[in-house]
Design a protein around this motif. Sequence first.
Motif, PDB file in Angstrom:
ATOM      1  N   UNK A   1       0.805  -1.218   0.000  1.00  0.00           N
ATOM      2  CA  UNK A   1       0.000   0.000   0.000  1.00  0.00           C
ATOM      3  C   UNK A   1       0.835   1.263   0.000  1.00  0.00           C
ATOM      4  N   UNK A   2       0.192   2.340   0.314  1.00  0.00           N
ATOM      5  CA  UNK A   2       0.822   3.654   0.357  1.00  0.00           C
ATOM      6  C   UNK A   2       1.414   3.883   1.743  1.00  0.00           C
ATOM      7  N   UNK A   3       2.727   3.891   1.866  1.00  0.00           N
ATOM      8  CA  UNK A   3       3.366   4.034   3.175  1.00  0.00           C
ATOM      9  C   UNK A   3       3.023   5.363   3.828  1.00  0.00           C
ATOM     10  N   UNK A   4       2.755   6.413   3.045  1.00  0.00           N
ATOM     11  CA  UNK A   4       2.398   7.708   3.636  1.00  0.00           C
ATOM     12  C   UNK A   4       1.049   7.634   4.347  1.00  0.00           C
ATOM     13  N   UNK A   5       0.165   6.800   3.831  1.00  0.00           N
ATOM     14  CA  UNK A   5      -1.154   6.649   4.455  1.00  0.00           C
ATOM     15  C   UNK A   5      -1.119   5.635   5.594  1.00  0.00           C
ATOM     16  N   UNK A   6      -0.417   4.531   5.389  1.00  0.00           N
ATOM     17  CA  UNK A   6      -0.372   3.485   6.407  1.00  0.00           C
ATOM     18  C   UNK A   6       0.518   3.865   7.583  1.00  0.00           C
ATOM     19  N   UNK A   7       1.671   4.451   7.292  1.00  0.00           N
ATOM     20  CA  UNK A   7       2.619   4.814   8.335  1.00  0.00           C
ATOM     21  C   UNK A   7       3.300   3.600   8.942  1.00  0.00           C
ATOM     22  N   UNK A   8       4.327   3.863   9.721  1.00  0.00           N
ATOM     23  CA  UNK A   8       5.057   2.774  10.373  1.00  0.00           C
ATOM     24  C   UNK A   8       4.176   2.068  11.398  1.00  0.00           C
ATOM     25  N   UNK A   9       3.181   2.784  11.912  1.00  0.00           N
ATOM     26  CA  UNK A   9       2.273   2.207  12.908  1.00  0.00           C
ATOM     27  C   UNK A   9       1.527   0.994  12.355  1.00  0.00           C
ATOM     28  N   UNK A  10       1.173   1.016  11.088  1.00  0.00           N
ATOM     29  CA  UNK A  10       0.499  -0.123  10.472  1.00  0.00           C
ATOM     30  C   UNK A  10       1.386  -1.364  10.533  1.00  0.00           C
ATOM     31  N   UNK A  11       2.650  -1.172  10.259  1.00  0.00           N
ATOM     32  CA  UNK A  11       3.604  -2.292  10.296  1.00  0.00           C
ATOM     33  C   UNK A  11       3.805  -2.779  11.732  1.00  0.00           C
TER      34      UNK A  11
ATOM     35  N   UNK B   1      -3.435  -3.273  12.806  1.00  0.00           N
ATOM     36  CA  UNK B   1      -4.516  -2.873  13.715  1.00  0.00           C
ATOM     37  C   UNK B   1      -4.771  -1.371  13.682  1.00  0.00           C
ATOM     38  N   UNK B   2      -3.722  -0.602  13.416  1.00  0.00           N
ATOM     39  CA  UNK B   2      -3.850   0.855  13.335  1.00  0.00           C
ATOM     40  C   UNK B   2      -3.085   1.344  12.116  1.00  0.00           C
ATOM     41  N   UNK B   3      -3.511   2.492  11.617  1.00  0.00           N
ATOM     42  CA  UNK B   3      -2.806   3.142  10.520  1.00  0.00           C
ATOM     43  C   UNK B   3      -2.478   4.565  10.954  1.00  0.00           C
ATOM     44  N   UNK B   4      -1.742   5.226  10.135  1.00  0.00           N
ATOM     45  CA  UNK B   4      -1.434   6.628  10.412  1.00  0.00           C
ATOM     46  C   UNK B   4      -2.725   7.451  10.497  1.00  0.00           C
TER      47      UNK B   4
END
Length: 195
Positions: free
Chosen positions: A143-153, A158-161
Motif C-alpha cells: 500500500x501507500x506508506x504515507x497513508x499506512x505509516x510505520x504504525x500499520x507495520x 490494527x492501526x494506521x497513520x
Amino acid sequence: MNPATGSPGTERPRVVVGSRNAAKLSAVQDAFTLSFGDVSVEGIDVDGTKDQPTTDQETLEGAEFRARAARAARADATFWVGIEGGVEEVAGRLMVNAWVVISDATGTGRSRSATFELPESVATTVHSGATLGGVTSRVVDQGDWRELGILSHLSNGLMTRGSFYMQPVTLALLRFLPPAAEAPAELRYEKGRHA
C-alpha cells in the motif's frame, strides 16, 4: 446548522487541511463527518515545515504553521486544520506523537495524540539523521506508506497513520461542537479566544 456561526443554514462546512497527505485528509474527513455530517475537505500543499520535528514544541509549531497556511490559502473556508507528526526523546526512548490545530472564525482548538515507542533500530536510524518517513518508506512494503505509516507495520495492521490522527482531530474539535443542553456554563468554551 452552520458550525462556524451557530446559525441555521444548509451550506456544508468547508474544511481546508494544510497537507495533501491521504492519512491526514482521511482523519479530518472522518472526524468532521462524525461531528458535523456532510463536509467538504480539501488539502493544500504547504512548504516551510521541518522534515522531522524532534520535540513536542516543534511538532506543535508545525501543526500551527500548517493551520495558518491553510487559512492564508483559503480564507473563505469554515475551518482550517494543521496536523504535524513528530518524534521526541522521552526517558531514553524515541516516541512518536502528533499535534492537531483547528481554527475557525471564533477560535482555535488543539490536541495532542497518544504516543508510541519506536523500536531501537528505527530510533537509531532517526537519531542518525533519517526521517521517520524515510524509514517507513523502506519498511512498509504494501500500500501507500504515507497513508499506512510505520504504525500499520508495528501493529500488524490494527492501526494506521490515519486512525492515529483521528482521535486528536476529534478532540481538537471539542471547542466547536454545540455544548450538551445540560452542560453548565463552566464547561463551555469561550468564543473568540485564539490563544
